[in-house]
Design an enzyme around this catalytic site. Structure first.
Site, PDB file in Angstrom:
ATOM      1  CD  GLU A  66       3.679  10.922  -8.820  1.00  0.00           C
ATOM      2  OE1 GLU A  66       4.171   9.924  -9.306  1.00  0.00           O
ATOM      3  OE2 GLU A  66       2.513  11.266  -8.243  1.00  0.00           O
ATOM      4  CE  LYS A 140      -1.205  11.092  -8.651  1.00  0.00           C
ATOM      5  NZ  LYS A 140      -0.279  10.387  -8.094  1.00  0.00           N
ATOM      6  CB  CYS A 181       1.625   9.283 -11.426  1.00  0.00           C
ATOM      7  SG  CYS A 181       2.237   7.760 -11.359  1.00  0.00           S
TER       8      CYS A 181
HETATM    9  O1  LIG Z   1      -1.270   3.660 -11.335  1.00  0.00           O
HETATM   10  C1  LIG Z   1      -0.175   3.176 -10.886  1.00  0.00           C
HETATM   11  O2  LIG Z   1      -0.005   1.859 -11.028  1.00  0.00           O
HETATM   12  C2  LIG Z   1       0.731   4.041 -10.179  1.00  0.00           C
HETATM   13  C3  LIG Z   1       0.406   5.270  -9.766  1.00  0.00           C
HETATM   14  C4  LIG Z   1       1.115   6.160  -9.119  1.00  0.00           C
HETATM   15  O3  LIG Z   1       2.204   5.677  -8.585  1.00  0.00           O
HETATM   16  C5  LIG Z   1       1.038   7.492  -8.682  1.00  0.00           C
HETATM   17  O4  LIG Z   1      -0.074   7.988  -9.345  1.00  0.00           O
HETATM   18  O5  LIG Z   1       1.626   8.097  -7.827  1.00  0.00           O
END
Ligand SMILES: O=C(O)CCC(=O)C(=O)O
Length: 315
Positions: A66, A140, A181
């Protein structure tokens, strides 16, 4: 005479349409856990080198982290953002992905970069096929807005707009569901991607790819747990790819890029430093797990249904 009669006949035969190449059922995947700096040109060159190395080691699918072309921060998103395919022309980061996927004849799930589209910024994953064609763009869907006092506060929604569409894409390495993510926390999305797999092995994703950057608070507890849960619940492969950890960065990534198999088993993983993981995916194991443990058939659709799955199944 015979040949003269034959010619007009032949002329009416339409040109042969090449059959679609069946997707590979067994192949190597490369997860490139990259160190990311504030120098975009360096990040692009560095990612290119890592992809080349993964391909050289046999990877036919390469996954990037990411936000790999600049730092993960609300102040950097607008600065590093690219208008990905404005006027049909690819942006600097995605042009590199296209060039390298075409040259090396590999599929690339290109992590994510911040995308500028009109007045909006998105956290976007681009997928390229072996001809270098951009075949999917996943924005996203679930923005990372979190507030754990004294531990971590982050509000992606300060700068980013959420995507509105789940992304499932047919590639030379099969049908792949994409999330970024925080998207991994939502089982319904994974379930939607896996839907219809029980009706035919050609339907539904057998692999979910999540470029991600968990942090030092949620990473140790949730990163592997979520991947194994998505894989176990849906009986498919889950691949994740994180940036390498930079302890000096504003956002410190957990690392630990991983491939999980359809029995929830960790097939390959790493620590937090830069790494290229090469591991094997074998879709016949998905079928085997589903035969031995027929969750799809046992699900009580008469008592509960995910509405979108129901809609997909009836199409
Ligand atoms: O869900 C998480 O704990 C981290 C998610 C995250 O870092 C993101 O979505 O960029």
């Amino acid at each position: 005479m015979a040949s003269a009669a034959c010619k007009p006949e032949q002329a009416r035969v339409p040109p042969a349409v090449p059959l679609p190449t069946p997707p590979l059922t067994k192949f190597k995947v490369g997860l490139c856990q990259l160190a990311v700096t504030a120098d975009k040109e360096r990040n692009i060159a560095h990612a290119r080198k890592a992809i080349e190395e993964a391909a050289q080691k046999g990877a036919q699918l390469v996954l990037l982290p990411e936000i790999w072309n600049g730092p993960y921060s609300n102040s950097s998103f607008p600065v590093f953002a690219e208008d990905i395919d404005a006027g049909g022309e690819l942006s600097p980061s995605t042009a590199m992905l296209s060039e390298v996927s075409r040259r090396l004849k590999i599929t690339i799930v290109g992590g994510s970069i911040s995308e500028r589209s009109g007045d909006h910024l998105y956290n976007t994953c681009c997928v390229f096929n072996t001809e270098g064609k951009l075949i999917a763009k996943h924005r996203k869907i679930h923005l990372f807005d979190i507030d754990i006092p004294g531990k971590i506060t982050f509000q992606e929604s300060k700068t980013l707009t959420p995507g509105e569409t789940p992304t499932i894409v047919d590639t030379e390495v099969g049908r792949v569901g994409i999330g970024i993510c925080y998207d991994m926390r939502f089982q319904e999305l994974a379930m939607l991607y896996a839907a219809r797999a029980s009706l035919s092995s050609l339907r539904g994703a057998h692999l979910l790819c999540y470029p991600g950057a968990f942090n030092m608070t949620t990473g140790p507890l949730h990163w592997e747990l979520l991947q194994r849960s998505r894989a176990t619940d849906n009986q498919l492969y889950v691949a994740t790819c994180s940036p390498a950890r930079d302890a000096e960065a504003g956002y410190v990534a957990w690392g630990h890029s991983t491939l999980v198999g359809p029995f929830g088993e960790v097939l390959a993983t790493t620590e937090h430093e830069e790494a290229i993981i090469i591991s094997e995916i074998d879709y016949s194991l998905v079928e085997m797990r589903r035969t031995y443990l027929p969750l799809q058939k046992q699900r009580r659709g008469d008592l509960y249904q995910l509405v979108d799955v129901q809609r997909l199944n009836s199409q």
